[in-house]
Design a protein around this motif. Structure first.
Motif, PDB file in Angstrom:
ATOM      1  N   GLU A  42     -46.686 -67.999 -31.931  1.00  0.00           N
ATOM      2  CA  GLU A  42     -47.625 -67.374 -32.851  1.00  0.00           C
ATOM      3  C   GLU A  42     -48.763 -68.337 -33.151  1.00  0.00           C
ATOM      4  O   GLU A  42     -48.562 -69.538 -33.257  1.00  0.00           O
ATOM      5  CB  GLU A  42     -46.921 -67.011 -34.165  1.00  0.00           C
ATOM      6  N   GLN A  79     -51.874 -65.687 -37.031  1.00  0.00           N
ATOM      7  CA  GLN A  79     -50.802 -64.691 -37.101  1.00  0.00           C
ATOM      8  C   GLN A  79     -49.777 -65.082 -38.154  1.00  0.00           C
ATOM      9  O   GLN A  79     -49.321 -64.230 -38.922  1.00  0.00           O
ATOM     10  CB  GLN A  79     -50.121 -64.545 -35.740  1.00  0.00           C
ATOM     11  N   SER A  91     -51.196 -64.476 -41.604  1.00  0.00           N
ATOM     12  CA  SER A  91     -51.293 -63.039 -41.847  1.00  0.00           C
ATOM     13  C   SER A  91     -49.931 -62.472 -42.267  1.00  0.00           C
ATOM     14  O   SER A  91     -49.830 -61.673 -43.201  1.00  0.00           O
ATOM     15  CB  SER A  91     -51.804 -62.331 -40.598  1.00  0.00           C
ATOM     16  N   PRO A 144     -49.491 -58.050 -41.494  1.00  0.00           N
ATOM     17  CA  PRO A 144     -49.335 -58.510 -40.116  1.00  0.00           C
ATOM     18  C   PRO A 144     -50.566 -58.186 -39.273  1.00  0.00           C
ATOM     19  O   PRO A 144     -51.098 -57.092 -39.324  1.00  0.00           O
ATOM     20  CB  PRO A 144     -48.120 -57.768 -39.594  1.00  0.00           C
ATOM     21  N   LEU A 145     -51.007 -59.176 -38.560  1.00  0.00           N
ATOM     22  CA  LEU A 145     -52.152 -59.047 -37.679  1.00  0.00           C
ATOM     23  C   LEU A 145     -51.695 -58.453 -36.356  1.00  0.00           C
ATOM     24  O   LEU A 145     -50.754 -58.949 -35.746  1.00  0.00           O
ATOM     25  CB  LEU A 145     -52.778 -60.421 -37.452  1.00  0.00           C
ATOM     26  N   SER A 146     -52.303 -57.406 -35.910  1.00  0.00           N
ATOM     27  CA  SER A 146     -51.955 -56.797 -34.609  1.00  0.00           C
ATOM     28  C   SER A 146     -52.747 -57.487 -33.531  1.00  0.00           C
ATOM     29  O   SER A 146     -53.945 -57.640 -33.624  1.00  0.00           O
ATOM     30  CB  SER A 146     -52.264 -55.304 -34.614  1.00  0.00           C
ATOM     31  N   VAL A 147     -52.007 -57.888 -32.495  1.00  0.00           N
ATOM     32  CA  VAL A 147     -52.680 -58.537 -31.368  1.00  0.00           C
ATOM     33  C   VAL A 147     -52.364 -57.791 -30.104  1.00  0.00           C
ATOM     34  O   VAL A 147     -51.342 -57.313 -29.840  1.00  0.00           O
ATOM     35  CB  VAL A 147     -52.249 -60.016 -31.228  1.00  0.00           C
TER      36      VAL A 147
END
Length: 102
Positions: A86, A90, A93, A99-102
């Protein structure tokens, strides 16, 4: 049965291996292993006992092949799944609850 380990031929039998390993305390298993009786031994430990050679002189694969041919159960450790890496963004977040979407 004739088995080649570290370029040397050995006449091995299942009974001979059982006799050689009788009274030998198994070391902790961290890799390939062989089940002899009700005990699990590291492949290198078995190879050292039955061939009387130093462990760097042979591979665990050679021992596993010979023990499998003699009818012993052999196990290999599965390869570990790659660790999820990560980024600091991330991680931050997730800590903030979004939560950060990647």
């Amino acid at each position: 049965m004739r088995c080649v380990i570290a370029r040397f031929p050995f006449e091995l039998t299942k009974g001979g291996v059982l006799e050689a390993m009788k009274g030998v305390t198994p070391e902790p298993v961290t890799g390939d292993s062989v089940v002899i009786g009700r005990r699990r031994y590291p492949a290198k430990q078995v190879g050292q006992v039955i061939t009387r050679q130093d462990r760097p002189d042979f591979s665990g694969g050679e021992v596993l092949q010979a023990m499998t041919r003699l009818g012993f159960t052999c196990r290999t450790l599965p390869e570990a799944a790659p660790a999820r890496i990560e980024s600091p963004l991330q991680r931050a977040s997730v800590m903030l609850g979004t939560p950060l979407s990647v």
